[in-house]
Design a protein around this motif. Structure first.
Motif, PDB file in Angstrom:
ATOM      1  N   CYS A  70      73.641  70.099  51.251  1.00 23.24           N
ATOM      2  CA  CYS A  70      72.556  69.117  51.352  1.00 23.24           C
ATOM      3  C   CYS A  70      71.783  69.041  50.035  1.00 23.24           C
ATOM      4  O   CYS A  70      71.462  67.958  49.553  1.00 23.24           O
ATOM      5  CB  CYS A  70      71.629  69.500  52.495  1.00 23.24           C
ATOM      6  SG  CYS A  70      70.304  68.326  52.781  1.00 23.24           S
ATOM      7  N   ARG A  71      71.503  70.184  49.440  1.00 22.13           N
ATOM      8  CA  ARG A  71      70.768  70.194  48.161  1.00 22.13           C
ATOM      9  C   ARG A  71      71.586  69.532  47.062  1.00 22.13           C
ATOM     10  O   ARG A  71      71.054  68.832  46.211  1.00 22.13           O
ATOM     11  CB  ARG A  71      70.421  71.627  47.775  1.00 22.13           C
ATOM     12  CG  ARG A  71      69.386  72.248  48.692  1.00 22.13           C
ATOM     13  CD  ARG A  71      68.860  73.555  48.152  1.00 22.13           C
ATOM     14  NE  ARG A  71      69.900  74.497  47.822  1.00 22.13           N
ATOM     15  CZ  ARG A  71      70.199  75.585  48.520  1.00 22.13           C
ATOM     16  NH1 ARG A  71      69.524  75.876  49.594  1.00 22.13           N
ATOM     17  NH2 ARG A  71      71.157  76.389  48.129  1.00 22.13           N
ATOM     18  N   MET A  72      72.916  69.747  47.090  1.00 20.20           N
ATOM     19  CA  MET A  72      73.763  69.132  46.066  1.00 20.20           C
ATOM     20  C   MET A  72      73.763  67.610  46.216  1.00 20.20           C
ATOM     21  O   MET A  72      73.663  66.887  45.221  1.00 20.20           O
ATOM     22  CB  MET A  72      75.187  69.680  46.167  1.00 20.20           C
ATOM     23  CG  MET A  72      75.288  71.129  45.720  1.00 20.20           C
ATOM     24  SD  MET A  72      76.900  71.851  46.001  1.00 20.20           S
ATOM     25  CE  MET A  72      77.906  70.909  44.892  1.00 20.20           C
TER      26      MET A  72
ATOM     27  N   PHE B 233      71.024  75.756  42.314  1.00 21.25           N
ATOM     28  CA  PHE B 233      70.426  74.770  43.205  1.00 21.25           C
ATOM     29  C   PHE B 233      69.330  75.348  44.076  1.00 21.25           C
ATOM     30  O   PHE B 233      68.482  74.631  44.548  1.00 21.25           O
ATOM     31  CB  PHE B 233      71.496  74.151  44.119  1.00 21.25           C
ATOM     32  CG  PHE B 233      72.429  73.245  43.393  1.00 21.25           C
ATOM     33  CD1 PHE B 233      72.075  71.949  43.108  1.00 21.25           C
ATOM     34  CD2 PHE B 233      73.666  73.696  42.978  1.00 21.25           C
ATOM     35  CE1 PHE B 233      72.931  71.118  42.430  1.00 21.25           C
ATOM     36  CE2 PHE B 233      74.534  72.865  42.307  1.00 21.25           C
ATOM     37  CZ  PHE B 233      74.169  71.581  42.035  1.00 21.25           C
ATOM     38  N   GLY B 234      69.349  76.630  44.327  1.00 17.99           N
ATOM     39  CA  GLY B 234      68.456  77.198  45.322  1.00 17.99           C
ATOM     40  C   GLY B 234      67.120  77.666  44.814  1.00 17.99           C
ATOM     41  O   GLY B 234      66.209  77.843  45.593  1.00 17.99           O
TER      42      GLY B 234
ATOM     43  N   LEU C 143      73.282  74.481  50.988  1.00 20.06           N
ATOM     44  CA  LEU C 143      73.688  74.162  49.621  1.00 20.06           C
ATOM     45  C   LEU C 143      74.249  72.750  49.513  1.00 20.06           C
ATOM     46  O   LEU C 143      73.910  72.012  48.593  1.00 20.06           O
ATOM     47  CB  LEU C 143      74.721  75.176  49.128  1.00 20.06           C
ATOM     48  CG  LEU C 143      75.298  74.928  47.738  1.00 20.06           C
ATOM     49  CD1 LEU C 143      74.204  75.015  46.690  1.00 20.06           C
ATOM     50  CD2 LEU C 143      76.402  75.903  47.434  1.00 20.06           C
TER      51      LEU C 143
ATOM     52  N   ALA D   3      65.339  77.155  53.308  1.00 21.77           N
ATOM     53  CA  ALA D   3      65.786  76.067  52.438  1.00 21.77           C
ATOM     54  C   ALA D   3      66.979  75.358  53.084  1.00 21.77           C
ATOM     55  O   ALA D   3      67.728  75.961  53.842  1.00 21.77           O
ATOM     56  CB  ALA D   3      66.179  76.625  51.084  1.00 21.77           C
ATOM     57  N   PRO D   4      67.173  74.060  52.790  1.00 22.13           N
ATOM     58  CA  PRO D   4      68.335  73.361  53.344  1.00 22.13           C
ATOM     59  C   PRO D   4      69.627  73.953  52.800  1.00 22.13           C
ATOM     60  O   PRO D   4      69.637  74.592  51.751  1.00 22.13           O
ATOM     61  CB  PRO D   4      68.146  71.917  52.876  1.00 22.13           C
ATOM     62  CG  PRO D   4      67.146  71.954  51.800  1.00 22.13           C
ATOM     63  CD  PRO D   4      66.352  73.213  51.958  1.00 22.13           C
TER      64      PRO D   4
ATOM     65  N   GLN E 192      71.400  65.777  47.554  1.00 17.28           N
ATOM     66  CA  GLN E 192      70.084  65.289  47.151  1.00 17.28           C
ATOM     67  C   GLN E 192      69.966  65.255  45.629  1.00 17.28           C
ATOM     68  O   GLN E 192      69.351  64.347  45.069  1.00 17.28           O
ATOM     69  CB  GLN E 192      68.990  66.174  47.750  1.00 17.28           C
ATOM     70  CG  GLN E 192      68.849  65.988  49.244  1.00 17.28           C
ATOM     71  CD  GLN E 192      67.922  67.013  49.871  1.00 17.28           C
ATOM     72  OE1 GLN E 192      67.567  68.021  49.276  1.00 17.28           O
ATOM     73  NE2 GLN E 192      67.539  66.753  51.114  1.00 17.28           N
ATOM     74  N   ALA E 193      70.566  66.217  44.943  1.00 15.37           N
ATOM     75  CA  ALA E 193      70.524  66.238  43.484  1.00 15.37           C
ATOM     76  C   ALA E 193      71.287  65.052  42.893  1.00 15.37           C
ATOM     77  O   ALA E 193      70.995  64.605  41.788  1.00 15.37           O
ATOM     78  CB  ALA E 193      71.116  67.546  42.959  1.00 15.37           C
TER      79      ALA E 193
END
Length: 74
Positions: free
Chosen positions: A46-48, A29-30, A44, A41-42, A50-51
């Motif tokens: 938050c990224r998950m 994810f990163g 983990l 970067a936001p 958003q994905a």
């Protein structure tokens, strides 16, 4: 008398010439690790989210109520 550690693998690599070191592992994810000077970067989680299609300002759950900020609950 205490024995000293002997790194035989390093000796063998020097003598015979070993393979190149492996490439660094890729993050799912990163992306690549951040370099100094770049914005952070936001997290983990938050990224998950958003994905999976979550957008900032929307809620979570079945009905996804909109999140309001700055208003106290009472």
């Amino acid at each position: 008398p205490q024995m000293k550690y002997r790194d035989r693998a390093a000796e063998r690599r020097e003598k015979q010439g070993g393979p190149d070191p492996p490439e660094p592992k890729r993050r799912k994810f990163g992306g690549p690790p951040a370099t100094p000077g770049e914005p952070e970067a936001p997290p983990l989680g938050c990224r998950m989210l958003q994905a999976m299609g979550w957008k900032e300002g929307s809620g979570l759950g079945r009905r996804r109520p909109e999140v309001t900020t700055g208003t106290p609950r009472g």
